[in-house]
Design an enzyme around this catalytic site. Sequence first.
Site, short mmCIF file in Angstrom:
data_model
loop_
_atom_site.label_atom_id
_atom_site.label_comp_id
_atom_site.label_asym_id
_atom_site.label_seq_id
_atom_site.Cartn_x
_atom_site.Cartn_y
_atom_site.Cartn_z
N LYS A 164 -11.02 5.67 -4.55
CA LYS A 164 -10.57 5.08 -3.30
C LYS A 164 -11.39 3.83 -3.04
O LYS A 164 -12.53 3.73 -3.50
CB LYS A 164 -10.75 6.07 -2.13
N ASP B 239 -2.88 1.50 0.99
CA ASP B 239 -3.21 2.53 1.97
C ASP B 239 -3.10 1.85 3.32
O ASP B 239 -2.43 0.81 3.43
CB ASP B 239 -4.62 3.10 1.72
#
Length: 450
Positions: free
Chosen positions: A126, A166
Amino acid sequence: MNSYVQQVINDVKEKNSNEPEFIQAVEELLTSLSPVVDQHPEYEKADLLHRMVEPERMFTFRVVWTDDEGRVHTNKGWRCQFNGAIGPYKGGLRFQPNVCDSIIKFLAFEQTFKNSLTGLPIGGGKGGSDFDPSGKSDAEIMRFCQSYMTALYRFIGPDVDVPAGDMGVGAREIGYLFGQYRRIKQNFENGVLTGKGLSYGGSLIRPEATGYGAIYYLCEVLRHEHDTIKGKRIGVSGYGNVAWGIMKKAAQLGAKVTYFSGPDGYIHDEDGVITEEKLNYILEMRQNDPMHCRSYAEKFNCEFVEGEKFWGISDVDIYMPAATQNDVDINSARKIAQSGVRYYIEVANMPTTNEALNFLANQSHIIVAPSKAVNAGGVGVSALEMSQNSERLQWTKEDVDDQLRRMMVNIHETSVNAARQYGLGYNLIAGANIAGFMKVADAMLAQGIF
């Protein structure tokens, strides 16, 4: 609880005391693993859990960019490559002012086991920045993305780490990021990012994929309960891509989202977000003013409640928190339990505090499904995009949607089987944690100590 599991949880709390989101994610996962570790002493012998809660590597870098007035700004950027035991690191980039080390680390940790559940060969990672894209011009966002990629490019690649979008990172940002990557590398490695536009290697239904997958998972839960989605009323927090995908697929299958929320309050649309006009307006509203949903109520003549959340209302059948982490605390959980709702389906990453999640899971009248299983469809379709890129193909919308549906059916089945194997019944939280963990654990053991 198994003593080794408890020791690892205690060590994580001590060593990461300033990272509450990460501690919460670790504790939620490891608490489910006691029966597994009891039956696998080799995990403790290899100190597998301590290794698994430590990221393989994490990069922090500065991102310097210039606004349209010529002023220089400096933000922080991160990329956490948490675990690559089953494939290249895979996970989104988040651009939001609240992004910090703990949030990136917890998201990467969760991504590892979510990706494992898909059955596809992808590890967990991430990244992101504390940059706030709201109110910025396209040119400012482009310059920021170019600076961010200039710092990131040397750490990623189709067989190393494949970022995606995201919160705050949509098709526009992915385009600017990919353009800068191509500019630096001087080749067309279109498998290095997913969530790309269709004109340069993107996959159909990617914006809707997480929401579609959540509804497909919900359908499996309903089927297990000898129930059906048709006619169900759904409350969804948020109205981003994920919530929008939930609205679309629910409407296609005969259900309707009657409540959704934004930062300014919540909407109650008794008729449901089921028409093309309403679904298209959600997109328009989000693009023009992502912090306010009141205009939906004004346009479609329905109820808007300012500054409140709808947790606790009783005229829905299913709650689907799809906005952000820790949106549902213990007070909200008590209201949800009192409402009499039957299904609580997490969609956002860790939308429920551990205290609230444990409380809801112990309510005999509520079935709880965890986000790491429910929202895995998004990264699953990202991995399908990687496959299309490697084969130089463009699959049809129907092909991608069918593969997504089958993936979510398999995730539910795998979770159910894992829970039952350890005598836990229809415990979807424990089942998802165990199933996601086992694949990563076996790969790590097979690859030796490092």
